[in-house]
Enzyme design. Structure first.
Site, mmCIF file in Angstrom:
data_model
loop_
_atom_site.group_PDB
_atom_site.id
_atom_site.type_symbol
_atom_site.label_atom_id
_atom_site.label_comp_id
_atom_site.label_asym_id
_atom_site.label_seq_id
_atom_site.Cartn_x
_atom_site.Cartn_y
_atom_site.Cartn_z
ATOM 1 N N ASN A 144 42.803 39.753 66.783
ATOM 2 C CA ASN A 144 41.386 39.371 66.816
ATOM 3 C C ASN A 144 40.805 39.544 68.217
ATOM 4 O OD1 ASN A 144 40.220 38.240 64.207
ATOM 5 N ND2 ASN A 144 42.276 37.322 64.259
ATOM 6 N N MET A 203 46.930 28.418 68.432
ATOM 7 C CA MET A 203 47.465 27.489 67.434
ATOM 8 C C MET A 203 47.587 26.065 67.993
ATOM 9 S SD MET A 203 47.481 29.588 65.021
ATOM 10 C CE MET A 203 48.365 28.906 63.639
ATOM 11 N N ARG A 204 46.564 25.625 68.688
ATOM 12 C CA ARG A 204 46.503 24.250 69.185
ATOM 13 C C ARG A 204 45.178 23.639 68.766
ATOM 14 N NH1 ARG A 204 51.621 22.930 70.831
ATOM 15 N NH2 ARG A 204 52.500 24.711 71.934
ATOM 16 N N ASN A 241 36.150 29.259 66.561
ATOM 17 C CA ASN A 241 37.516 29.470 66.065
ATOM 18 C C ASN A 241 37.463 30.371 64.843
ATOM 19 O OD1 ASN A 241 40.368 28.998 65.752
ATOM 20 N ND2 ASN A 241 39.884 27.598 64.071
ATOM 21 N N HIS A 273 39.480 31.131 61.281
ATOM 22 C CA HIS A 273 40.462 30.498 60.410
ATOM 23 C C HIS A 273 40.732 31.408 59.212
ATOM 24 C CE1 HIS A 273 42.841 27.366 58.663
ATOM 25 N NE2 HIS A 273 42.218 27.573 57.516
ATOM 26 N N ASP A 309 34.683 21.357 66.125
ATOM 27 C CA ASP A 309 34.219 19.972 66.283
ATOM 28 C C ASP A 309 35.435 19.065 66.457
ATOM 29 O OD1 ASP A 309 35.275 19.631 63.783
ATOM 30 O OD2 ASP A 309 33.402 19.006 62.819
ATOM 31 N N GLY A 344 37.300 17.554 64.375
ATOM 32 C CA GLY A 344 38.322 17.539 63.331
ATOM 33 C C GLY A 344 39.125 18.832 63.337
ATOM 34 N N ASP A 387 39.573 22.332 61.830
ATOM 35 C CA ASP A 387 38.916 23.403 61.056
ATOM 36 C C ASP A 387 37.714 22.875 60.272
ATOM 37 O OD1 ASP A 387 40.946 25.199 61.922
ATOM 38 O OD2 ASP A 387 42.258 24.534 60.314
ATOM 39 N N GLU A 409 38.869 39.692 59.199
ATOM 40 C CA GLU A 409 38.730 38.909 60.437
ATOM 41 C C GLU A 409 38.261 39.803 61.581
ATOM 42 O OE1 GLU A 409 41.924 36.281 61.661
ATOM 43 O OE2 GLU A 409 42.659 36.098 59.617
#
Ligand code: GAR
Length: 250
Positions: free
Chosen positions: A17, A131-132, A153, A155, A187, A189, A191, A220
């Site tokens: 990506n 991946m954090r 992000n 997903h 945000d 939370g 995803d 993507e």
């Protein structure tokens, strides 16, 4: 023409990506340039991609910090009560200690990440296979003082379905007939932030998990540069809809 949008990128792996965004910048399909690439994993292919394109990079490993957080000093500006009260990762009935331990260890890592990123002024931060999960500590530091959120992000599922670490695997295991990918603002939370763009593919009878990963990744690579381009062109704004904040595209 407006100045190019300065894009910082964080990765954890192969960086396809990231490559798609770099290519869109270099081909001037979007009015943006990648100003740094950071990774939480040393030696990954995405770092070699950055080097090939002359983009500065750094590694900030979360691993040692999360394994032994007690060995590190908390950031002086951390308001742990505030961060714990804002996060949406742990429900209110889960032990408050767990949320505090989680947020304090993350904040230690995030302060080090911010120190690296501060060397390269940026307008938006794209998480490209990073991946954090960010805690409110770093999200607030990046967003405060700006009209729009500044962290995006990508997903590998059609959110809000299948948040978490294995969007394609979960889509396949559920027996979905359609899958997709989502770019959203980050945000408090996992995803769960406002959706900027989505693309969908059909899952045909006989498609394997590998087939749907391939179909999804190809989408993507189109979607992420498009969303960065929308931001660069000033076409995104936030609006309230019911209890939610949503992205509107002009
Ligand atoms: C992509 O499929 C991306 O959607 C996913 O990791 C892959 C990274 O590939 N991200 C997540 O699952 C984030 N939770 P890449 O390193 O080749 O871009």
């Amino acid at each position: 023409m407006k100045d190019k949008l300065r894009v910082g990128a964080l990765i954890s792996g192969g960086g396809t990506n990231l490559q798609a965004i770099i290519d869109a910048c270099e081909a001037e399909r979007i009015n943006a340039r990648v100003v740094f690439v950071g990774s939480d994993q040393p030696g990954v292919k995405g770092l070699a991609r950055a080097e090939k394109h002359g983009i500065p990079s750094f590694v900030m490993e979360y691993g040692p910090i999360l394994q032994r957080p007690c060995e590190y000093r908390l950031p002086e500006d951390l308001d742990l009560d505030d961060v714990v009260s804002k996060q949406h990762l742990f429900s209110r009935d889960q032990t408050p200690d767990r949320a505090r331990d989680y947020c304090s260890a993350r904040a230690v890592a995030e302060a080090k990440l911010l120190a690296e990123m501060e060397k390269f002024p940026f307008d938006i931060l794209v998480l490209a296979g990073f991946m954090r999960i960010f805690s409110p500590y770093i999200i607030d530091k990046i967003n405060i003082g700006h009209d729009l959120p500044r962290i995006m992000n990508i997903h590998p599922a059609l959110l809000p379905a299948f948040p978490g670490v294995d969007g394609y695997g979960d889509t396949f295991a559920y027996g979905c007939k359609v899958g997709g990918c989502t770019v959203h603002f980050v945000d408090y939370g996992e995803d769960s932030g406002p959706i900027i763009g989505q693309k969908a593919y059909t899952i045909d009878p006989g498609d394997s998990e590998m087939d749907i990963r391939k179909k999804g990744l190809e989408l993507e690579w189109k979607l992420y540069p498009e969303c960065v381009g929308l931001f660069a062109d000033g076409r995104l704004s936030m609006a309230s809809r019911g209890k939610r904040t949503v992205v509107e595209i002009r």
